[in-house]
Design a protein around this motif. Sequence first.
Motif, mmCIF file in Angstrom:
data_model
loop_
_atom_site.group_PDB
_atom_site.id
_atom_site.type_symbol
_atom_site.label_atom_id
_atom_site.label_comp_id
_atom_site.label_asym_id
_atom_site.label_seq_id
_atom_site.Cartn_x
_atom_site.Cartn_y
_atom_site.Cartn_z
ATOM 1 N N PRO A 1 0.606 -1.452 -0.084
ATOM 2 C CA PRO A 1 0.191 -0.031 0.104
ATOM 3 C C PRO A 1 1.393 1.129 -0.143
ATOM 4 C CG PRO A 1 0.448 -1.075 2.171
ATOM 5 C CD PRO A 1 0.821 -1.966 1.181
ATOM 6 N N ARG A 2 0.300 1.893 -0.812
ATOM 7 C CA ARG A 2 1.111 3.912 -0.465
ATOM 8 C C ARG A 2 1.032 4.186 0.892
ATOM 9 N NH1 ARG A 2 -1.795 5.744 -5.167
ATOM 10 N NH2 ARG A 2 -3.356 4.498 -4.885
ATOM 11 N N PRO A 3 1.730 4.704 1.674
ATOM 12 C CA PRO A 3 2.096 5.483 3.034
ATOM 13 C C PRO A 3 1.056 6.924 2.908
ATOM 14 C CG PRO A 3 4.174 4.641 2.427
ATOM 15 C CD PRO A 3 3.798 4.920 0.855
ATOM 16 N N GLY A 4 -0.096 7.112 2.944
ATOM 17 C CA GLY A 4 -0.859 8.595 2.441
ATOM 18 C C GLY A 4 -2.368 8.321 2.159
ATOM 19 N N HIS A 5 -2.324 7.344 1.477
ATOM 20 C CA HIS A 5 -3.238 6.476 0.353
ATOM 21 C C HIS A 5 -4.023 6.242 0.849
ATOM 22 C CE1 HIS A 5 -5.776 7.144 -3.279
ATOM 23 N NE2 HIS A 5 -5.005 7.887 -3.978
ATOM 24 N N ALA A 6 -5.693 5.788 0.264
ATOM 25 C CA ALA A 6 -6.373 5.031 0.757
ATOM 26 C C ALA A 6 -6.046 2.888 0.907
ATOM 27 C CB ALA A 6 -8.240 5.597 0.979
ATOM 28 N N ASP A 7 -5.312 3.065 0.472
ATOM 29 C CA ASP A 7 -5.283 1.569 -0.079
ATOM 30 C C ASP A 7 -4.952 0.260 0.976
ATOM 31 O OD1 ASP A 7 -4.075 2.544 -2.455
ATOM 32 O OD2 ASP A 7 -2.373 2.836 -2.705
ATOM 33 N N PHE B 1 -11.210 5.904 -4.034
ATOM 34 C CA PHE B 1 -11.005 7.388 -3.498
ATOM 35 C C PHE B 1 -10.197 7.971 -4.427
ATOM 36 C CE2 PHE B 1 -11.310 2.893 -1.068
ATOM 37 C CZ PHE B 1 -11.876 3.289 -0.129
ATOM 38 N N SER B 2 -10.493 7.701 -5.961
ATOM 39 C CA SER B 2 -9.642 8.659 -6.227
ATOM 40 C C SER B 2 -9.701 10.033 -6.332
ATOM 41 C CB SER B 2 -9.567 7.872 -8.040
ATOM 42 O OG SER B 2 -8.847 9.325 -8.933
ATOM 43 N N GLY B 3 -9.290 11.475 -7.021
ATOM 44 C CA GLY B 3 -9.524 12.352 -7.127
ATOM 45 C C GLY B 3 -10.381 12.639 -8.328
HETATM 46 C C1 LIG Z 1 -8.467 16.963 -7.751
HETATM 47 C C2 LIG Z 1 -7.890 15.955 -7.052
HETATM 48 C C3 LIG Z 1 -6.980 15.064 -7.636
HETATM 49 C C4 LIG Z 1 -6.224 14.539 -6.790
HETATM 50 N N1 LIG Z 1 -5.124 13.046 -7.354
HETATM 51 C C5 LIG Z 1 -4.312 12.479 -6.700
HETATM 52 C C6 LIG Z 1 -3.021 12.034 -7.247
HETATM 53 O O1 LIG Z 1 -2.414 12.155 -8.256
HETATM 54 N N2 LIG Z 1 -2.092 10.997 -6.709
HETATM 55 C C7 LIG Z 1 -3.034 10.873 -5.292
HETATM 56 O O2 LIG Z 1 -1.998 10.240 -4.691
HETATM 57 N N3 LIG Z 1 -4.095 11.336 -4.926
HETATM 58 C C8 LIG Z 1 -4.710 12.486 -5.416
HETATM 59 N N4 LIG Z 1 -6.061 12.854 -5.111
HETATM 60 C C9 LIG Z 1 -6.254 12.045 -3.409
HETATM 61 C C10 LIG Z 1 -6.593 11.510 -2.725
HETATM 62 O O3 LIG Z 1 -7.514 10.568 -3.913
HETATM 63 C C11 LIG Z 1 -6.741 10.794 -1.626
HETATM 64 O O4 LIG Z 1 -5.456 11.279 -0.972
HETATM 65 C C12 LIG Z 1 -7.150 9.983 -0.860
HETATM 66 O O5 LIG Z 1 -8.127 9.507 -1.653
HETATM 67 C C13 LIG Z 1 -7.063 9.367 0.062
HETATM 68 O O6 LIG Z 1 -7.936 10.444 0.972
HETATM 69 P P1 LIG Z 1 -7.760 11.202 2.530
HETATM 70 O O7 LIG Z 1 -6.617 11.836 1.866
HETATM 71 O O8 LIG Z 1 -8.827 12.227 1.881
HETATM 72 O O9 LIG Z 1 -7.563 10.868 3.398
HETATM 73 C C14 LIG Z 1 -6.629 13.775 -5.678
HETATM 74 C C15 LIG Z 1 -7.279 14.227 -4.446
HETATM 75 C C16 LIG Z 1 -8.012 15.187 -5.456
HETATM 76 C C17 LIG Z 1 -9.458 15.907 -5.311
#
Ligand SMILES: Cc1cc2nc3c(=O)[nH]c(=O)nc-3n(C[C@H](O)[C@H](O)[C@H](O)COP(=O)(O)O)c2cc1C
Length: 364
Positions: A100-106, A125-127
């Motif tokens: 899993p990626r640190p800092g992401h929801a993985d 969970f993608s942006g």
């Molecule tokens: C417009 C937008 C683009 C995003 N692009 C990325 C990205 O390219 N890479 C990434 O790791 N997170 C990206 N995110 C954030 C992740 O989706 C987010 O950090 C992850 O789902 C974990 O949720 P949390 O940070 O709210 O806890 C993006 C968020 C938004 C709003």
Amino acid sequence: MSSWGNKVRISIFGESHGPAIGAVLEGLPAGEAIDLDAVLVQMRRRAPGQGRFSTSRREADTPKLLSGVLDGRTTGAPLAVLIENTNTRSQDYQNLLEVPRPGHADYPAWVKYRGGNDVRGGGHFSGRLTAPLVFAGAVCRQILLRRGIHIGAHALSIGPVRDDAFPVEIPDEMLDALARESFPTLNPNAKARMLDEIEDARKALDSVGGVIECAVTGLRAGLCGEGMFGGIEGLFSSIFFGIPAVKGVAFGAGFHAAAMRGSEHNDPYYFDAAGRVRTRTNNAGGSLGGISTGMPLVCTVAVKPTASIARPQESVNLRTRQNTTLEVHGRHDPCIVPRAVPVVEAAAAVALLNIDGILETEDR
Ligand SMILES: Cc1cc2nc3c(=O)[nH]c(=O)nc-3n(C[C@H](O)[C@H](O)[C@H](O)COP(=O)(O)O)c2cc1C
């Protein structure tokens, strides 16, 4: 749930690398003209591939309207929109099934969904899931604009670089101009320095976060604040926290209020030339007791630095149960803030349509 709202409800579906994403918007008033070109302006502001600060994933983000609009007007039936995913590179995410990626929801998603979640591109969970939100917000915004309610936001800070903050009285035209830009700031010099900051982070195989300041004008006093838990702050923050990467929401002086004296923080009242009750300052951010004061609603939204960075990072292999090092591949924004600005505006628009009496114009 991926649904939000009681009066106007948005439901968002899809995963980053599935065939499509989209939204269903229920509860819209019927007969409202919807200018699709104006919607596309908002979609383009959020779309990837716009510059050095943005991922190189290119998506046309062409919304396909399936229902709810006839001859350019809302019908009052659920409005459904579909946005196809065309530019996916799922192989970049192969190793994330185990590491899993640190800092992401993985990792927490792997635990919660017992490995069933789609990890490609961050899955649900993608942006990318903010594209349908921006579509919905752009529709709601048009309905609000017709009643004199304007929404605009800007990058207040990126890393240590700061833009000017909104003035106490915010001209509608200022918000309308911000709401057309792809990387809005109030001070053009700040934007140039912010771009340098983002470029520095990118070159260092790193990422950077920031704060978005969002304002709403044209809200009359006395709206919202339905009892103890139905206030403006709760309404707006609950939708803002649904935006991926948002880690803090504050109103007016926010956390700075804690260090102020009452004499400094209280916003003194006065009658303006038109006989309206105004305040000299707006530390309340347009809300007292969860009820609109008639001053601009001003909130700040903290966006964390992008989790997916190219630097090797410590992680774990969930299959072999060994500590390991992860190198994240794929295309990621070195800074989410510029693309999140229209998303915050969109969320604010959807929130506003959930306020009782918002569409009734009444002067006090
Ligand atoms: C417009 C937008 C683009 C995003 N692009 C990325 C990205 O390219 N890479 C990434 O790791 N997170 C990206 N995110 C954030 C992740 O989706 C987010 O950090 C992850 O789902 C974990 O949720 P949390 O940070 O709210 O806890 C993006 C968020 C938004 C709003």
